[in-house]
Design an enzyme around this catalytic site. Structure first.
Site, mmCIF file in Angstrom:
data_model
loop_
_atom_site.group_PDB
_atom_site.id
_atom_site.type_symbol
_atom_site.label_atom_id
_atom_site.label_comp_id
_atom_site.label_asym_id
_atom_site.label_seq_id
_atom_site.Cartn_x
_atom_site.Cartn_y
_atom_site.Cartn_z
ATOM 1 N N LYS A 202 -38.812 19.696 -66.572
ATOM 2 C CA LYS A 202 -37.671 19.857 -65.576
ATOM 3 C C LYS A 202 -36.899 18.370 -66.065
ATOM 4 O O LYS A 202 -36.993 17.157 -66.350
ATOM 5 C CB LYS A 202 -38.144 19.442 -64.502
ATOM 6 C CG LYS A 202 -36.995 19.404 -63.258
ATOM 7 C CD LYS A 202 -37.447 19.346 -61.883
ATOM 8 C CE LYS A 202 -37.764 17.817 -61.410
ATOM 9 N NZ LYS A 202 -36.654 17.096 -61.406
ATOM 10 N N ASP B 207 -32.495 20.887 -63.544
ATOM 11 C CA ASP B 207 -32.260 20.721 -62.263
ATOM 12 C C ASP B 207 -31.124 19.879 -61.824
ATOM 13 O O ASP B 207 -31.407 18.669 -61.572
ATOM 14 C CB ASP B 207 -33.769 20.006 -61.754
ATOM 15 C CG ASP B 207 -33.950 19.567 -60.255
ATOM 16 O OD1 ASP B 207 -33.158 20.246 -59.377
ATOM 17 O OD2 ASP B 207 -34.537 18.576 -59.961
ATOM 18 N N LYS C 132 -29.090 20.863 -58.963
ATOM 19 C CA LYS C 132 -28.608 21.187 -57.741
ATOM 20 C C LYS C 132 -27.227 21.451 -57.387
ATOM 21 O O LYS C 132 -26.791 20.487 -56.611
ATOM 22 C CB LYS C 132 -29.184 20.175 -56.954
ATOM 23 C CG LYS C 132 -30.787 19.728 -57.157
ATOM 24 C CD LYS C 132 -31.486 18.799 -56.124
ATOM 25 C CE LYS C 132 -32.852 18.479 -56.215
ATOM 26 N NZ LYS C 132 -33.182 17.934 -57.510
ATOM 27 N N LEU C 133 -26.648 22.251 -58.092
ATOM 28 C CA LEU C 133 -25.272 22.281 -58.023
ATOM 29 C C LEU C 133 -24.630 22.781 -56.376
ATOM 30 O O LEU C 133 -25.411 23.404 -55.852
ATOM 31 C CB LEU C 133 -24.507 23.469 -58.762
ATOM 32 C CG LEU C 133 -24.644 23.364 -60.187
ATOM 33 C CD1 LEU C 133 -23.798 24.047 -61.125
ATOM 34 C CD2 LEU C 133 -24.229 21.756 -60.723
ATOM 35 N N HIS C 134 -23.619 22.113 -55.966
ATOM 36 C CA HIS C 134 -23.289 22.250 -54.567
ATOM 37 C C HIS C 134 -21.660 22.175 -54.494
ATOM 38 O O HIS C 134 -21.317 20.723 -54.435
ATOM 39 C CB HIS C 134 -23.945 21.630 -53.587
ATOM 40 C CG HIS C 134 -23.662 21.832 -52.063
ATOM 41 N ND1 HIS C 134 -24.438 21.118 -51.110
ATOM 42 C CD2 HIS C 134 -22.880 22.589 -51.506
ATOM 43 C CE1 HIS C 134 -24.011 21.477 -50.073
ATOM 44 N NE2 HIS C 134 -23.048 22.379 -50.106
ATOM 45 N N ASP C 135 -20.971 23.060 -54.421
ATOM 46 C CA ASP C 135 -19.247 23.002 -54.543
ATOM 47 C C ASP C 135 -18.938 24.472 -53.946
ATOM 48 O O ASP C 135 -19.455 25.063 -53.823
ATOM 49 C CB ASP C 135 -18.902 22.660 -55.954
ATOM 50 C CG ASP C 135 -17.685 21.582 -55.906
ATOM 51 O OD1 ASP C 135 -16.871 21.879 -55.381
ATOM 52 O OD2 ASP C 135 -17.540 20.646 -56.426
ATOM 53 N N ASN D 249 -16.104 29.110 -56.631
ATOM 54 C CA ASN D 249 -15.492 29.172 -58.066
ATOM 55 C C ASN D 249 -15.842 28.156 -58.990
ATOM 56 O O ASN D 249 -16.145 28.214 -60.087
ATOM 57 C CB ASN D 249 -13.828 29.277 -57.908
ATOM 58 C CG ASN D 249 -13.139 29.331 -59.345
ATOM 59 O OD1 ASN D 249 -12.993 30.091 -59.813
ATOM 60 N ND2 ASN D 249 -12.686 28.316 -59.676
ATOM 61 N N THR D 250 -16.052 26.990 -58.424
ATOM 62 C CA THR D 250 -16.322 25.854 -59.304
ATOM 63 C C THR D 250 -17.900 25.942 -59.633
ATOM 64 O O THR D 250 -18.152 25.774 -60.985
ATOM 65 C CB THR D 250 -16.328 24.324 -58.607
ATOM 66 O OG1 THR D 250 -14.853 24.230 -58.319
ATOM 67 C CG2 THR D 250 -16.674 23.191 -59.451
ATOM 68 N N THR E 141 -37.850 17.814 -50.569
ATOM 69 C CA THR E 141 -39.357 17.533 -49.991
ATOM 70 C C THR E 141 -39.218 15.790 -49.465
ATOM 71 O O THR E 141 -40.490 15.545 -48.918
ATOM 72 C CB THR E 141 -40.650 17.626 -51.041
ATOM 73 O OG1 THR E 141 -39.854 17.141 -52.173
ATOM 74 C CG2 THR E 141 -40.699 19.206 -51.365
ATOM 75 N N GLN F 104 -41.798 10.879 -51.321
ATOM 76 C CA GLN F 104 -42.057 12.303 -50.929
ATOM 77 C C GLN F 104 -42.470 12.262 -49.511
ATOM 78 O O GLN F 104 -42.990 11.284 -49.165
ATOM 79 C CB GLN F 104 -42.850 13.057 -51.626
ATOM 80 C CG GLN F 104 -42.126 13.320 -53.095
ATOM 81 C CD GLN F 104 -41.176 14.080 -53.438
ATOM 82 O OE1 GLN F 104 -40.479 14.761 -52.311
ATOM 83 N NE2 GLN F 104 -40.789 14.434 -54.587
ATOM 84 N N ARG G 101 -44.172 11.808 -61.234
ATOM 85 C CA ARG G 101 -45.006 10.430 -61.404
ATOM 86 C C ARG G 101 -46.504 10.564 -61.569
ATOM 87 O O ARG G 101 -47.199 9.710 -62.376
ATOM 88 C CB ARG G 101 -44.760 9.540 -60.616
ATOM 89 C CG ARG G 101 -43.307 8.999 -60.722
ATOM 90 C CD ARG G 101 -42.773 8.155 -59.517
ATOM 91 N NE ARG G 101 -42.230 9.085 -58.372
ATOM 92 C CZ ARG G 101 -41.408 8.750 -57.578
ATOM 93 N NH1 ARG G 101 -40.964 7.549 -57.222
ATOM 94 N NH2 ARG G 101 -40.998 9.744 -56.536
#
Length: 236
Positions: A31, A58, A60-63, A66-67, A121, A192, A213
């Site tokens: 990852k 990883d 985590k796109l958030h917009d 269109n973007t 998490t 976590q 880890r």
């Protein structure tokens, strides 16, 4: 896409990541998160693929839809095997992300699998209710986001082990349940909250586990990986 444990390469530089990987003789599923990608850019993904590893990018796109769609169109060209967005961005954003991946994937190639983050998490139910003002159980929130991702024709979600079975029941066994927060029984949970061992993850319905880890900070990472792999596979 491999079903082996996904190793989180939470390093600051490519040289640190390559140094960590050098003792491993087999190809792995790794990852690349924001820390490494923002320092090294697309080159880290290209190199890991050249080395024969499967890659979970990883970010985590958030917009706005269109973007995210245009960003996914570009990311599709990197050759990653798995990418993700935040389900909280909504169904239209998730659909745009999937369509962007499809548009950016070269003819004749299979697009990367795409999953949605439900609740991190590191998030507890109390924190979710107080800070996000989501007045349901954390399991209810996670399953709702999973069902939303399913309607957007995504391939699965990121969730904790504790919600994996409910998601399987709601979305079907082919819907991916990628679960971070994996620790050995004697391991430190670090930041976590909703954690589990590899054995429990398999029993409780994870389709893939992400381990950081417990492997990367181990005295002998290869041995730690082999131990976790054995625990994961023995309940298959």
């Amino acid at each position: 896409m491999k079903n082996s444990p996904i190793i989180a390469l939470d390093f600051s530089t490519a040289s640190d990541a390559y140094h960590f990987l050098s003792p491993f003789e087999q190809s792995l599923f790794v990852k690349v998160g924001m820390e490494l990608y923002l320092q090294e850019g697309p080159a880290i993904v290209y190199k890991l693929k050249e080395m024969g590893h499967d890659v979970f990018l990883d970010l985590k796109l958030h917009d706005i839809p269109n973007t995210v769609g245009q960003a996914m169109k570009g990311l599709a060209r990197l050759g990653a095997d798995l990418v993700n967005v935040h389900a909280a961005g909504g169904a239209a954003m998730m659909i745009a992300a999937r369509e962007g991946l499809e548009a950016g994937t070269a003819a004749g190639n299979t697009r990367p699998s795409i999953i949605a983050v439900t609740q991190l998490t590191s998030t507890s139910e109390q924190q979710m209710q107080k800070e996000q003002l989501i007045q349901t159980t954390i399991e209810g929130s996670v399953v709702h986001y999973a069902e939303l991702a399913k309607t957007a024709a995504l391939d699965g979600v990121v969730c904790s082990v504790l919600e994996a079975k409910r998601i399987t029941d709601a979305c079907g066994p082919e819907f991916l349940r990628v679960t971070p927060g994996i620790r050995l029984a004697e391991g430190d949970a670090h930041d976590q909250v909703r954690v589990a061992t590899p054995n429990n993850a398999r029993i409780l319905g994870s389709s893939h586990i992400v381990v950081g880890r417990a492997i990367t900070k181990a005295e002998n990472p290869v041995k730690a990986y082999e131990t976790i792999l054995k625990m994961w596979e023995e309940n298959a």
